[in-house]
Design a protein around this motif. Sequence first.
Motif, PDB file in Angstrom:
ATOM      1  N   ALA A 111       0.844  -1.321  -0.008  1.00  9.66           N
ATOM      2  CA  ALA A 111       0.073  -0.100  -0.029  1.00  9.66           C
ATOM      3  C   ALA A 111       0.733   1.167  -0.059  1.00  9.66           C
ATOM      4  CB  ALA A 111      -0.756   0.059   1.289  1.00  9.66           C
ATOM      5  N   TRP A 112       1.856   1.293   0.588  1.00  9.81           N
ATOM      6  CA  TRP A 112       3.034   2.306   0.595  1.00  9.81           C
ATOM      7  C   TRP A 112       3.607   2.827  -0.707  1.00  9.81           C
ATOM      8  CZ3 TRP A 112       8.675   2.519   2.160  1.00  9.81           C
ATOM      9  CH2 TRP A 112       8.945   3.757   2.539  1.00  9.81           C
ATOM     10  N   GLY A 123      -6.896   2.167  10.560  1.00 10.01           N
ATOM     11  CA  GLY A 123      -5.613   2.430   9.699  1.00 10.01           C
ATOM     12  C   GLY A 123      -5.215   3.693   9.640  1.00 10.01           C
ATOM     13  N   LEU A 124      -6.303   4.559   9.151  1.00  3.95           N
ATOM     14  CA  LEU A 124      -6.141   6.148   8.768  1.00  3.95           C
ATOM     15  C   LEU A 124      -5.682   6.853  10.149  1.00  3.95           C
ATOM     16  CD1 LEU A 124      -9.244   6.586   6.360  1.00  3.95           C
ATOM     17  CD2 LEU A 124      -6.722   6.280   5.744  1.00  3.95           C
ATOM     18  N   GLY A 138      -1.501   9.475  13.019  1.00  2.00           N
ATOM     19  CA  GLY A 138      -0.433   9.634  14.188  1.00  2.00           C
ATOM     20  C   GLY A 138       0.845   9.423  13.842  1.00  2.00           C
ATOM     21  N   MET A 139       1.349   8.299  13.020  1.00  2.00           N
ATOM     22  CA  MET A 139       2.448   8.235  12.369  1.00  2.00           C
ATOM     23  C   MET A 139       3.098   9.407  11.690  1.00  2.00           C
ATOM     24  SD  MET A 139       4.113   5.527  13.688  1.00  2.00           S
ATOM     25  CE  MET A 139       3.443   4.020  14.486  1.00  2.00           C
ATOM     26  N   VAL A 140       2.285  10.160  10.761  1.00  2.00           N
ATOM     27  CA  VAL A 140       2.798  11.017   9.948  1.00  2.00           C
ATOM     28  C   VAL A 140       3.103  12.662  11.159  1.00  2.00           C
ATOM     29  CG1 VAL A 140       1.889  12.832   8.450  1.00  2.00           C
ATOM     30  CG2 VAL A 140       1.720  10.411   7.911  1.00  2.00           C
ATOM     31  N   ALA A 141       2.054  12.673  11.924  1.00  2.00           N
ATOM     32  CA  ALA A 141       2.186  13.559  12.811  1.00  2.00           C
ATOM     33  C   ALA A 141       3.465  13.404  13.686  1.00  2.00           C
ATOM     34  CB  ALA A 141       0.988  13.767  13.812  1.00  2.00           C
ATOM     35  N   LEU A 142       3.825  12.204  14.046  1.00  2.17           N
ATOM     36  CA  LEU A 142       5.161  11.777  14.826  1.00  2.17           C
ATOM     37  C   LEU A 142       6.154  12.480  14.116  1.00  2.17           C
ATOM     38  CD1 LEU A 142       6.684  10.723  17.185  1.00  2.17           C
ATOM     39  CD2 LEU A 142       6.375   8.422  16.071  1.00  2.17           C
ATOM     40  N   ARG A 143       6.292  11.924  12.862  1.00  2.00           N
ATOM     41  CA  ARG A 143       7.320  12.171  11.909  1.00  2.00           C
ATOM     42  C   ARG A 143       7.345  13.591  11.837  1.00  2.00           C
ATOM     43  NH1 ARG A 143       7.031   8.158   6.765  1.00  2.00           N
ATOM     44  NH2 ARG A 143       9.069   9.162   6.518  1.00  2.00           N
ATOM     45  N   GLY A 144       6.306  14.636  11.625  1.00  2.61           N
ATOM     46  CA  GLY A 144       6.270  15.765  11.345  1.00  2.61           C
ATOM     47  C   GLY A 144       6.935  16.775  12.662  1.00  2.61           C
ATOM     48  N   GLY A 145       6.593  15.981  13.821  1.00  2.00           N
ATOM     49  CA  GLY A 145       7.145  16.660  15.101  1.00  2.00           C
ATOM     50  C   GLY A 145       8.695  16.459  15.103  1.00  2.00           C
ATOM     51  N   ALA A 190      -3.597  -2.024   7.955  1.00  2.00           N
ATOM     52  CA  ALA A 190      -2.329  -1.800   7.390  1.00  2.00           C
ATOM     53  C   ALA A 190      -2.361  -1.250   5.893  1.00  2.00           C
ATOM     54  CB  ALA A 190      -1.564  -3.231   7.364  1.00  2.00           C
ATOM     55  N   VAL A 191      -3.380  -1.636   5.427  1.00  2.00           N
ATOM     56  CA  VAL A 191      -3.521  -1.026   3.976  1.00  2.00           C
ATOM     57  C   VAL A 191      -3.921   0.383   4.087  1.00  2.00           C
ATOM     58  CG1 VAL A 191      -4.796  -1.122   1.637  1.00  2.00           C
ATOM     59  CG2 VAL A 191      -4.234  -3.381   2.839  1.00  2.00           C
ATOM     60  N   ALA A 192      -4.757   0.677   4.762  1.00  2.00           N
ATOM     61  CA  ALA A 192      -5.262   2.146   4.821  1.00  2.00           C
ATOM     62  C   ALA A 192      -4.113   3.001   5.550  1.00  2.00           C
ATOM     63  CB  ALA A 192      -6.559   2.081   5.579  1.00  2.00           C
ATOM     64  N   GLY A 193      -3.695   2.517   6.437  1.00  2.00           N
ATOM     65  CA  GLY A 193      -2.286   3.249   7.093  1.00  2.00           C
ATOM     66  C   GLY A 193      -1.107   3.286   5.958  1.00  2.00           C
ATOM     67  N   GLY A 194      -0.974   2.444   5.343  1.00  2.00           N
ATOM     68  CA  GLY A 194       0.197   2.388   4.505  1.00  2.00           C
ATOM     69  C   GLY A 194      -0.102   3.459   3.460  1.00  2.00           C
ATOM     70  N   TRP A 195      -1.353   3.670   3.152  1.00  2.00           N
ATOM     71  CA  TRP A 195      -1.729   4.453   1.869  1.00  2.00           C
ATOM     72  C   TRP A 195      -1.814   5.708   2.195  1.00  2.00           C
ATOM     73  CZ3 TRP A 195      -4.202   3.405  -2.995  1.00  2.00           C
ATOM     74  CH2 TRP A 195      -4.797   4.563  -3.830  1.00  2.00           C
ATOM     75  N   TYR A 196      -2.508   6.067   3.538  1.00  2.00           N
ATOM     76  CA  TYR A 196      -2.143   7.575   3.871  1.00  2.00           C
ATOM     77  C   TYR A 196      -0.862   8.042   4.199  1.00  2.00           C
ATOM     78  CZ  TYR A 196      -3.417  11.485   6.959  1.00  2.00           C
ATOM     79  OH  TYR A 196      -3.118  12.678   7.525  1.00  2.00           O
ATOM     80  N   ALA A 197      -0.117   7.149   4.724  1.00  4.60           N
ATOM     81  CA  ALA A 197       1.353   7.584   5.084  1.00  4.60           C
ATOM     82  C   ALA A 197       2.132   7.996   3.838  1.00  4.60           C
ATOM     83  CB  ALA A 197       2.176   6.430   5.953  1.00  4.60           C
TER      84      ALA A 197
END
Length: 391
Positions: free
Chosen positions: A2-3, A127-128, A133-140, A178-185
Amino acid sequence: DAWLIPKREFVRLRYPILGLALGLVFCTVLATGWLVHWLVPSVPLAAGFALGAVISPTDAFAVSAITERLRLPARLAHLLGGESLINDASGLVAFKFAVAAALTGGFSAGAAAASFVVLAGGGVLAGLATGWGMVALRGGLVRRGWADESISTGITLLAPYAAYLAAESLHVSGVLAAVAGGWYAAVQDARYTSPAERLIANNVWELLLYFFSGLVFVLLGLRLPEVLAGIAGRSWTLLAGGALAITALAMALRLAWVFPASRAALWLTRRRAPQTPVPPWRQVFVAGWAAPRGAITLAAAMSLPAAAFPERELLIFFASAVIVLTLLLNALTLPPLIRWLDLREDEALEREARAARVTIAQAAIRRLRTAMDLQTSAHEMQYTQRLIRDY
């Protein structure tokens, strides 16, 4: 997957992908269940449905490995990759229902449909949320100057497990999470990662995908003696005939599905994009033939409950046989089939790469012209104009 999968092409091909990943999976589950129950009456219908769900997902890794040097048309390659991404999830959700029905002895179509909506929708939302949350963590981390290649790659490795575990704790689909989270990330990836970080992460993931896919087939070899011991005493005519019949049914269903489904998908697509061309029949046929089974099929078969599941060893044998037969019959015949049908890469990727290079060169020219001012020396002016001519 998905990523890494191209998002724009996935959206463009959403109708044929969903047709293969949902409609064809549903038909394969039902048809295989009835066939197995007819061939081996001791296999309950629900257990046969579980086998159908096991063998419905295709293995895009096997297809891409075999066709890597043949350079398929971009549309066909994206279709096969997108199908594999979604039918893994749909097949495993169907597998979960079938296993529960086989163990409890009860099944309600209405309850299963409602549960499917809850499992799938809840998994996508979980997943979204995890991806956000993971994107926000990386942004921080980026804003504080704490991010580097190792940290960014580590977060991408932890993200799918976080999404899966979060969804499973809520009793919804971890695979779709996992699919939705990978797509969003992946959509948000360019905002917080540098090109160097993306290159390293892509290399790490390519290595892991290769390693895990190979590891699953090593497990197949290790478990095969146990499976054969579990079916000792059964008629080899039944075993061989059943394996061939199940494989032939799965492939016949797929070939019968792809041609009318491609026309239906074209009709839906042209409602928004009237200029969409008709897919050539040769590409449609290859899409129907390019369906080897692999890692997901084996992993699902091995996850059948070890206790109290009817004819477990026989079902694992049939799943393993389908993997071997589709790899031998479909995957190994794909290269000569593609050459015989004269399918070639359509250079879509090369055209976009050239357009990207032109855009980069134009941006460099604009930046150089902006940098020149009245304070620029004659030597610097001459050098900058030469750079502009080069671009």
